[in-house]
Design a protein around this motif. Sequence first.
Motif, PDB file in Angstrom:
ATOM      1  N   ASP A  96       1.016  -6.472   3.980  1.00  0.00           N
ATOM      2  CA  ASP A  96      -0.236  -5.797   4.309  1.00  0.00           C
ATOM      3  C   ASP A  96      -0.108  -4.287   4.408  1.00  0.00           C
ATOM      4  O   ASP A  96      -1.117  -3.578   4.416  1.00  0.00           O
ATOM      5  CB  ASP A  96      -0.803  -6.338   5.630  1.00  0.00           C
ATOM      6  N   ARG A  97       1.092  -3.802   4.467  1.00  0.00           N
ATOM      7  CA  ARG A  97       1.264  -2.342   4.536  1.00  0.00           C
ATOM      8  C   ARG A  97       0.881  -1.689   3.219  1.00  0.00           C
ATOM      9  O   ARG A  97       0.663  -0.481   3.170  1.00  0.00           O
ATOM     10  CB  ARG A  97       2.716  -2.005   4.882  1.00  0.00           C
ATOM     11  N   PHE A  98       0.827  -2.477   2.165  1.00  0.00           N
ATOM     12  CA  PHE A  98       0.496  -1.972   0.840  1.00  0.00           C
ATOM     13  C   PHE A  98      -0.975  -2.260   0.538  1.00  0.00           C
ATOM     14  O   PHE A  98      -1.459  -3.368   0.763  1.00  0.00           O
ATOM     15  CB  PHE A  98       1.350  -2.649  -0.229  1.00  0.00           C
ATOM     16  N   SER A  99      -1.661  -1.239  -0.003  1.00  0.00           N
ATOM     17  CA  SER A  99      -3.031  -1.446  -0.455  1.00  0.00           C
ATOM     18  C   SER A  99      -3.268  -0.599  -1.691  1.00  0.00           C
ATOM     19  O   SER A  99      -2.635   0.442  -1.868  1.00  0.00           O
ATOM     20  CB  SER A  99      -4.033  -1.082   0.647  1.00  0.00           C
ATOM     21  N   ALA A 100      -4.164  -1.048  -2.558  1.00  0.00           N
ATOM     22  CA  ALA A 100      -4.482  -0.316  -3.778  1.00  0.00           C
ATOM     23  C   ALA A 100      -5.981  -0.321  -3.983  1.00  0.00           C
ATOM     24  O   ALA A 100      -6.657  -1.294  -3.647  1.00  0.00           O
ATOM     25  CB  ALA A 100      -3.771  -0.924  -4.984  1.00  0.00           C
ATOM     26  N   LYS A 101      -6.463   0.788  -4.537  1.00  0.00           N
ATOM     27  CA  LYS A 101      -7.879   0.906  -4.834  1.00  0.00           C
ATOM     28  C   LYS A 101      -8.067   1.502  -6.214  1.00  0.00           C
ATOM     29  O   LYS A 101      -7.202   2.218  -6.724  1.00  0.00           O
ATOM     30  CB  LYS A 101      -8.567   1.822  -3.804  1.00  0.00           C
ATOM     31  N   MET A 102      -9.217   1.196  -6.796  1.00  0.00           N
ATOM     32  CA  MET A 102      -9.597   1.823  -8.065  1.00  0.00           C
ATOM     33  C   MET A 102     -11.084   2.138  -7.969  1.00  0.00           C
ATOM     34  O   MET A 102     -11.918   1.318  -8.385  1.00  0.00           O
ATOM     35  CB  MET A 102      -9.276   0.924  -9.245  1.00  0.00           C
ATOM     36  N   PRO A 103     -11.430   3.276  -7.404  1.00  0.00           N
ATOM     37  CA  PRO A 103     -12.835   3.594  -7.164  1.00  0.00           C
ATOM     38  C   PRO A 103     -13.640   3.857  -8.432  1.00  0.00           C
ATOM     39  O   PRO A 103     -14.859   3.709  -8.422  1.00  0.00           O
ATOM     40  CB  PRO A 103     -12.762   4.854  -6.291  1.00  0.00           C
ATOM     41  N   ASN A 104     -12.942   4.243  -9.509  1.00  0.00           N
ATOM     42  CA  ASN A 104     -13.623   4.433 -10.786  1.00  0.00           C
ATOM     43  C   ASN A 104     -12.629   4.230 -11.913  1.00  0.00           C
ATOM     44  O   ASN A 104     -11.430   4.028 -11.668  1.00  0.00           O
ATOM     45  CB  ASN A 104     -14.269   5.829 -10.857  1.00  0.00           C
ATOM     46  N   ALA A 105     -13.115   4.310 -13.131  1.00  0.00           N
ATOM     47  CA  ALA A 105     -12.283   3.970 -14.295  1.00  0.00           C
ATOM     48  C   ALA A 105     -11.170   4.969 -14.558  1.00  0.00           C
ATOM     49  O   ALA A 105     -10.279   4.696 -15.365  1.00  0.00           O
ATOM     50  CB  ALA A 105     -13.164   3.854 -15.538  1.00  0.00           C
TER      51      ALA A 105
END
Lengths: 113, 114
Positions: free
Chosen positions: B63-72
Amino acid sequence: DQQVKQNSPSLSVQEGRISILNCDYTNSMFDYFLWYKKYPAEGPTFLISISSIKDKNEDGRFTVFLNKSAKHLSLHIVPSQPGDSAVYFCAASPRWRDDKIIFGKGTRLHILP
Amino acid sequence: DAGVIQSPRHEVTEMGQEVTLRCKPISGHNSLFWYRQTMMRGLELLIYFNNNVPIDDSGMPEDRFSAKMPNASFSTLKIQPSEPRDSAVYFCASSLREGRDEQFFGPGTRLTVL
């Protein structure tokens, strides 16, 4: 538990000779195999691939052989050149997840002058 | 084409600090991948996005790791809090479509957690 195994961490080959890099896999559901090449301080770059319906694919000096019964593939480089010194990653993709690639740990190839 | 761009190239931080790695995929590519390379485990897929949507995060270690991709054109991989065992080279890659299109890798971010 490594599903794609490259048992030789490193390999040294004389310039002009053949380089053979080996790779074994454990899952018979893999049906697509790839080799990537990586120079220091750079990301891996795609080199060559083979589908399980073939047993050989050739691209210039690079040939990949696939032996499905032995779950083994190899990359042949002939003739080896100094610029071929790099880390080579073997990778496999399973039939049920064609967007997923599982990589081996890599083999460092040194081409000796 | 500039290829896949990653920043920073090197990051040194202390245990417990938050780390954010950034990636700009190749324009027009619809799939984005985050990988981690270590001596022990080689190159491991952490998470994969298609059309900005996370498809498979089964490789994210905890859970310490997170990833996001808010746009292309942008993605982040965050580690909070960081630990010494997170030290590795983190690669971002993109491909044109889902499936077995060639993945183009960025130069990587070398993370050292002291």
